[in-house]
Design an enzyme around this catalytic site. Structure first.
Site, PDB file in Angstrom:
ATOM      1  CG  HIS A 209      -1.754  -1.199   1.379  1.00  0.00           C
ATOM      2  ND1 HIS A 209      -2.618  -1.642   0.384  1.00  0.00           N
ATOM      3  CD2 HIS A 209      -1.870  -2.086   2.397  1.00  0.00           C
ATOM      4  CE1 HIS A 209      -3.230  -2.745   0.806  1.00  0.00           C
ATOM      5  NE2 HIS A 209      -2.791  -3.034   2.012  1.00  0.00           N
TER       6      HIS A 209
ATOM      7  CG  HIS B  74      -6.325  -5.964   1.361  1.00  0.00           C
ATOM      8  ND1 HIS B  74      -7.129  -5.274   2.232  1.00  0.00           N
ATOM      9  CD2 HIS B  74      -5.071  -5.901   1.852  1.00  0.00           C
ATOM     10  CE1 HIS B  74      -6.397  -4.813   3.224  1.00  0.00           C
ATOM     11  NE2 HIS B  74      -5.150  -5.175   3.021  1.00  0.00           N
TER      12      HIS B  74
END
Length: 330
Positions: free
Chosen positions: A56, A218
């Site tokens: 991320h 995700h």
């Protein structure tokens, strides 16, 4: 899939070695996977610790520095860090004024940060925790009970980090972090799936002519799948989804965030549509941030995060920050 890696097993360690080489202002423990600002612990200052699965970036390691986080704990790709990492980070940044854990609402993160808080408190460290759960797309997902934590994490880390840098006590820093989270909402859109190093291929099937509305960071499913839409149509859908829940009565911070593979040219064009949509709906934008900040590896797509702010929150947002992924005023 072509990836700029050696082998999947060393992706996180290799990245940490690269961060250490690029940023001497940070102390990077590659073995234990903890990133700490080099001057920690800072005297008479609340320590801020966050973390989560890698993939991320720049969240969270890129937000370690004066005016933001004191430490970050990177897990494996899309996998929570372990309690020992978090407890080690808390010990590294504790000056005796306490430590605030900033936790995105994913089941593994929540459980492990709770265990880490117990470990830290056993060592005499006062710990408070704030849960970030800003995503309006879905209530529960593959990774989450309740709403997911996404773009508002950046707002929480920046505003709470500025308060801590000014010497605010733990109770005040915690209260501000909660206020920011409660004042923030996000909605994300995927134009393509992401590719994890371990899998070596897309994590889900998204045909070229379709997009996923309300995707998670995700690759979790969103609200619905539709034929490809224009930037204007996507902006209207995302802004409506956020404003159905937030209904701001004061100016907002706006984050137009790329998911990792969307060029800035497209993100700025999308921001123009987001700003138009907000003006048409009577929302005043105080500040705007555009770029890749809370990403999902190589996913193409974007997210919109709005945070309703008061004068104090806006002042803290504008306060100096010097982290690899966010820097102004210094």
């Amino acid at each position: 899939m072509k990836m700029l890696i050696n082998v999947p097993e060393t992706v996180v360690a290799d990245a940490l070695r690269g961060i250490a080489a690029a940023h001497p202002e940070l102390t990077v423990d590659v073995e234990h996977r903890v990133i700490v600002r080099r001057d920690a612990p800072v005297a008479d200052k609340v320590g801020l610790v966050s973390g989560g699965g890698s993939g991320h970036e720049p969240l969270h390691g890129g937000f370690v520095g004066p005016g933001m986080l004191d430490a970050a704990c990177p897990g494996e790709v899309f996998t929570s860090p372990v309690p020992d990492q978090m407890a080690r980070a808390a010990a590294a940044v504790d000056s005796g004024k306490g430590v605030l854990f900033i936790v995105k609402n994913y089941t593994g993160d929540v459980l492990n940060f709770n265990m880490a808080a117990e470990l830290a408190e056993d060592e005499g460290i006062q710990v408070a925790s704030v849960l970030v759960n800003d995503d309006v797309a879905v209530t529960d997902s593959l990774f989450t009970a309740g709403r997911r934590g996404t773009g508002a994490t950046l707002f929480v880390e920046k505003i709470a980090g500025a308060a801590a840098e000014e010497g605010a006590p733990l109770e005040r820093v915690e209260a501000l972090a909660r206020q920011v989270n409660e004042s923030s909402r996000s909605f994300g859109v995927a134009l393509s799936a992401c590719t994890t190093p371990a899998k070596g291929g897309p994590t889900f099937d998204l045909p070229s002519g379709e997009l996923e509305l309300g995707i998670g960071i995700h690759g979790e499913p969103g609200r619905e799948r539709r034929p490809m839409m224009t930037s204007r149509e996507i902006a209207d859908f995302a802004v409506n989804a956020v404003l159905e829940d937030l209904r701001p009565e004061s100016p907002v911070l706006a984050l137009v965030n790329g998911m990792g593979a969307t060029p800035l040219l497209e993100l700025y064009g999308f921001n123009a549509e987001v700003q138009r949509a907000l003006v048409e709906r009577g929302v005043t934008v105080a500040r705007t941030l555009v770029g890749n900040y809370v990403t999902s590896l190589d996913m193409a797509g974007c997210s919109v995060t709005l945070c309703q702010v008061d004068e104090e929150m806006l002042r803290l947002w504008d306060a100096p920050v010097a982290a690899p992924g966010l820097r102004w005023g210094r």
